[in-house]
Design a protein around this motif. Structure first.
Motif, mmCIF file in Angstrom:
data_model
loop_
_atom_site.group_PDB
_atom_site.id
_atom_site.type_symbol
_atom_site.label_atom_id
_atom_site.label_comp_id
_atom_site.label_asym_id
_atom_site.label_seq_id
_atom_site.Cartn_x
_atom_site.Cartn_y
_atom_site.Cartn_z
ATOM 1 N N GLN A 99 0.809 -1.212 0.000
ATOM 2 C CA GLN A 99 0.000 0.000 0.000
ATOM 3 C C GLN A 99 0.851 1.274 0.000
ATOM 4 O OE1 GLN A 99 -1.961 -1.784 3.567
ATOM 5 N NE2 GLN A 99 -3.853 -1.328 2.487
ATOM 6 N N PRO A 100 1.791 1.380 -0.935
ATOM 7 C CA PRO A 100 2.696 2.527 -0.944
ATOM 8 C C PRO A 100 2.034 3.779 -1.507
ATOM 9 C CG PRO A 100 3.123 1.170 -2.857
ATOM 10 C CD PRO A 100 2.081 0.432 -2.041
ATOM 11 N N PRO A 101 2.533 4.944 -1.154
ATOM 12 C CA PRO A 101 2.080 6.188 -1.788
ATOM 13 C C PRO A 101 2.623 6.240 -3.214
ATOM 14 C CG PRO A 101 3.942 6.632 -0.377
ATOM 15 C CD PRO A 101 3.595 5.187 -0.161
ATOM 16 N N PRO A 102 2.087 7.103 -4.055
ATOM 17 C CA PRO A 102 2.570 7.174 -5.440
ATOM 18 C C PRO A 102 3.998 7.692 -5.529
ATOM 19 C CG PRO A 102 0.979 8.924 -4.988
ATOM 20 C CD PRO A 102 0.953 8.006 -3.813
ATOM 21 N N ILE A 103 4.758 7.123 -6.467
ATOM 22 C CA ILE A 103 6.088 7.641 -6.746
ATOM 23 C C ILE A 103 5.938 8.885 -7.620
ATOM 24 C CG2 ILE A 103 7.095 5.345 -6.556
ATOM 25 C CD1 ILE A 103 7.264 5.239 -9.602
ATOM 26 N N LYS A 104 7.027 9.631 -7.762
ATOM 27 C CA LYS A 104 6.975 10.814 -8.612
ATOM 28 C C LYS A 104 6.583 10.417 -10.034
ATOM 29 C CE LYS A 104 9.578 14.761 -10.327
ATOM 30 N NZ LYS A 104 10.843 15.525 -10.337
ATOM 31 N N GLY A 105 5.675 11.182 -10.613
ATOM 32 C CA GLY A 105 5.176 10.896 -11.947
ATOM 33 C C GLY A 105 3.803 10.275 -11.950
ATOM 34 N N VAL A 106 3.340 9.851 -10.769
ATOM 35 C CA VAL A 106 1.997 9.271 -10.640
ATOM 36 C C VAL A 106 1.111 10.281 -9.930
ATOM 37 C CG1 VAL A 106 0.619 7.424 -9.623
ATOM 38 C CG2 VAL A 106 2.864 6.903 -10.606
ATOM 39 N N ALA A 107 0.026 10.630 -10.535
ATOM 40 C CA ALA A 107 -0.899 11.593 -9.930
ATOM 41 C C ALA A 107 -1.890 10.874 -9.018
ATOM 42 C CB ALA A 107 -1.662 12.346 -11.020
ATOM 43 N N ASN A 108 -2.120 11.442 -7.862
ATOM 44 C CA ASN A 108 -3.118 10.899 -6.939
ATOM 45 C C ASN A 108 -4.354 11.783 -6.989
ATOM 46 O OD1 ASN A 108 -4.672 9.850 -4.920
ATOM 47 N ND2 ASN A 108 -3.152 10.059 -3.309
ATOM 48 N N ARG A 109 -5.333 11.364 -7.762
ATOM 49 C CA ARG A 109 -6.570 12.135 -7.885
ATOM 50 C C ARG A 109 -7.724 11.475 -7.123
ATOM 51 N NH1 ARG A 109 -4.471 12.141 -13.269
ATOM 52 N NH2 ARG A 109 -3.669 14.198 -13.877
ATOM 53 N N ALA A 110 -7.421 10.528 -6.254
ATOM 54 C CA ALA A 110 -8.461 9.824 -5.516
ATOM 55 C C ALA A 110 -9.024 10.713 -4.413
ATOM 56 C CB ALA A 110 -7.902 8.547 -4.918
ATOM 57 N N PRO A 111 -10.311 11.016 -4.468
ATOM 58 C CA PRO A 111 -10.901 11.878 -3.434
ATOM 59 C C PRO A 111 -10.765 11.312 -2.026
ATOM 60 C CG PRO A 111 -12.387 11.636 -5.311
ATOM 61 C CD PRO A 111 -11.289 10.651 -5.509
ATOM 62 N N SER A 112 -10.726 9.986 -1.895
ATOM 63 C CA SER A 112 -10.679 9.380 -0.562
ATOM 64 C C SER A 112 -9.407 9.722 0.194
ATOM 65 C CB SER A 112 -10.800 7.853 -0.673
ATOM 66 O OG SER A 112 -9.658 7.297 -1.293
ATOM 67 N N SER A 113 -8.338 10.082 -0.521
ATOM 68 C CA SER A 113 -7.071 10.362 0.158
ATOM 69 C C SER A 113 -6.988 11.785 0.706
ATOM 70 C CB SER A 113 -5.897 10.102 -0.790
ATOM 71 O OG SER A 113 -5.934 10.994 -1.886
ATOM 72 N N ILE A 114 -7.880 12.657 0.280
ATOM 73 C CA ILE A 114 -7.817 14.056 0.720
ATOM 74 C C ILE A 114 -7.994 14.192 2.229
ATOM 75 C CG2 ILE A 114 -8.907 16.326 0.544
ATOM 76 C CD1 ILE A 114 -9.520 15.652 -2.395
ATOM 77 N N PRO A 115 -9.014 13.553 2.844
ATOM 78 C CA PRO A 115 -9.156 13.684 4.299
ATOM 79 C C PRO A 115 -8.023 13.051 5.090
ATOM 80 C CG PRO A 115 -11.207 12.927 3.277
ATOM 81 C CD PRO A 115 -10.137 12.807 2.245
ATOM 82 N N VAL A 116 -7.236 12.182 4.455
ATOM 83 C CA VAL A 116 -6.119 11.543 5.152
ATOM 84 C C VAL A 116 -5.007 12.557 5.406
ATOM 85 C CG1 VAL A 116 -4.351 9.753 5.030
ATOM 86 C CG2 VAL A 116 -6.660 9.281 4.178
ATOM 87 N N GLY A 117 -4.626 13.302 4.380
ATOM 88 C CA GLY A 117 -3.514 14.238 4.517
ATOM 89 C C GLY A 117 -3.881 15.610 5.037
ATOM 90 N N TRP A 118 -5.144 15.992 4.897
ATOM 91 C CA TRP A 118 -5.532 17.359 5.218
ATOM 92 C C TRP A 118 -5.256 17.772 6.665
ATOM 93 C CZ3 TRP A 118 -5.752 21.826 3.353
ATOM 94 C CH2 TRP A 118 -6.484 22.858 3.948
ATOM 95 N N PRO A 119 -5.453 16.914 7.679
ATOM 96 C CA PRO A 119 -5.156 17.347 9.049
ATOM 97 C C PRO A 119 -3.723 17.825 9.235
ATOM 98 C CG PRO A 119 -6.472 15.354 9.091
ATOM 99 C CD PRO A 119 -6.087 15.583 7.651
ATOM 100 N N LEU A 120 -2.793 17.317 8.441
ATOM 101 C CA LEU A 120 -1.413 17.794 8.485
ATOM 102 C C LEU A 120 -1.185 18.969 7.552
ATOM 103 C CD1 LEU A 120 0.556 14.417 8.530
ATOM 104 C CD2 LEU A 120 0.581 16.150 10.328
ATOM 105 N N LEU A 121 -1.700 18.871 6.337
ATOM 106 C CA LEU A 121 -1.397 19.856 5.298
ATOM 107 C C LEU A 121 -2.050 21.212 5.531
ATOM 108 C CD1 LEU A 121 -1.818 17.480 2.234
ATOM 109 C CD2 LEU A 121 0.342 18.336 3.159
ATOM 110 N N ARG A 122 -3.105 21.253 6.324
ATOM 111 C CA ARG A 122 -3.823 22.521 6.507
ATOM 112 C C ARG A 122 -2.998 23.563 7.254
ATOM 113 N NH1 ARG A 122 -8.466 20.220 10.630
ATOM 114 N NH2 ARG A 122 -7.089 19.630 12.369
ATOM 115 N N ASN A 123 -1.943 23.120 7.946
ATOM 116 C CA ASN A 123 -1.076 24.053 8.656
ATOM 117 C C ASN A 123 0.363 23.836 8.184
ATOM 118 O OD1 ASN A 123 0.445 25.593 10.395
ATOM 119 N ND2 ASN A 123 -0.578 24.886 12.257
ATOM 120 N N PRO A 124 0.934 24.788 7.432
ATOM 121 C CA PRO A 124 2.305 24.617 6.930
ATOM 122 C C PRO A 124 3.337 24.358 8.017
ATOM 123 C CG PRO A 124 1.223 26.454 5.837
ATOM 124 C CD PRO A 124 0.308 26.033 6.951
ATOM 125 N N ALA A 125 3.069 24.822 9.222
ATOM 126 C CA ALA A 125 4.017 24.611 10.316
ATOM 127 C C ALA A 125 4.141 23.141 10.688
ATOM 128 C CB ALA A 125 3.598 25.417 11.539
#
Length: 266
Positions: free
Chosen positions: A108-134
């Motif tokens: 279950q690896p994340p995409p390597i460079k060159g692979v686009a992740n357009r799956a909507p289901s992954s957005i709520p996974v990263g957003w709690p971290l990404l919403r704050n650049p700090a």
């Protein structure tokens, strides 16, 4: 079958402690391998310590993790099989590409460079971290609800919460920022030479209900490896989420991995 004592190096993913591989380590040792499951750089030896000292891993990036496991692999006397889950699956692919592993398994690896992740289901996974650049410089843990979505959605709430209590620790936010920006970065740590024909065999595993590494995105990574004549195999478990190496069905995944290794390591 591989020679007795072939080293197997396990690499965990975000928010899980290295001890979460314990069942795999025992199984692989019984099968005649020499398994080891060291943590990420700076990671304390126990779940309790990791929760008490999150700053020990704050700011660590993918290159730091790769270098850490490369150093460990170099002390083993012979190239290991590297088995990685989630971000650890990317690390396994990096080390295989660098000829530091005889074979690799990426669960279950994340995409390597060159692979686009357009799956909507992954957005709520990263957003709690990404919403704050700090958060790029911090180490954070998911809540039980966030873990249920990112890892335990194919489980009962009870099992998901149990796994959370057993294994979840703070992880550095930096790898998430690096993965999201991979296709925009000239020197992304998610870069792999997918056309490398000299590398060892690679097995990529996906879960059909995975929110964090959706199967369609994992298959897109496997498709890029078609540029290489080296062995690249893919197996999908339709009813499994991102918790598949640690939940009650872990043995099915581990057994499939062992079958593949026995076929490709002589």
């Amino acid at each position: 079958m591989a020679a007795t004592g072939t080293p197997v190096l396990f690499v965990h993913g975000m928010f899980l402690h290295a001890a979460s591989w314990a069942s795999w380590v025992e199984l692989f040792r019984t099968a005649g391998y020499a398994p080891l499951n060291p943590g990420w750089p700076g990671e304390p030896n126990t779940v309790a310590e990791a929760r008490q000292e999150p700053d020990r891993v704050a700011g660590i990036g993918i290159d730091d993790i790769v270098s850490h496991y490369a150093q460990i692999a170099g002390t083993l006397g012979t190239r290991p099989v590297i088995i990685g889950h989630s971000t650890g699956g990317l690390v396994a692919q990096r080390l295989l590409d660098q000829d530091l592993a005889v074979a690799a398994v990426a669960l279950q690896p994340p995409p390597i460079k060159g692979v686009a992740n357009r799956a909507p289901s992954s957005i709520p996974v990263g957003w709690p971290l990404l919403r704050n650049p700090a958060n790029r410089r911090r180490a954070l843990s998911p809540t039980t609800r966030q873990f249920r979505y990112s890892h335990g959605n194919a489980l009962t709430t009870t099992e998901s919460d149990t796994l959370y209590r057993q294994w979840v620790i703070p992880s550095p936010g930096r790898p998430v920022f690096e993965l999201v920006s991979a296709n925009l970065s000239r020197r992304s740590p998610a870069t792999i030479d997918a056309a490398n024909a000299a590398r060892g065999p690679l097995l990529v595993l996906a879960g059909g209900r995975d929110h964090s590494a959706p199967a369609a995105v994992v298959r897109a990574t496997v498709k890029r490896y078609r540029a290489s004549s080296a062995v690249t195999d893919y197996q999908e478990f339709p009813d499994r989420g991102h918790s598949m190496p640690i939940d009650s069905g872990w043995r099915e995944i581990a057994d499939a991995t062992l079958v593949w290794m026995r076929r490709h390591l002589r």
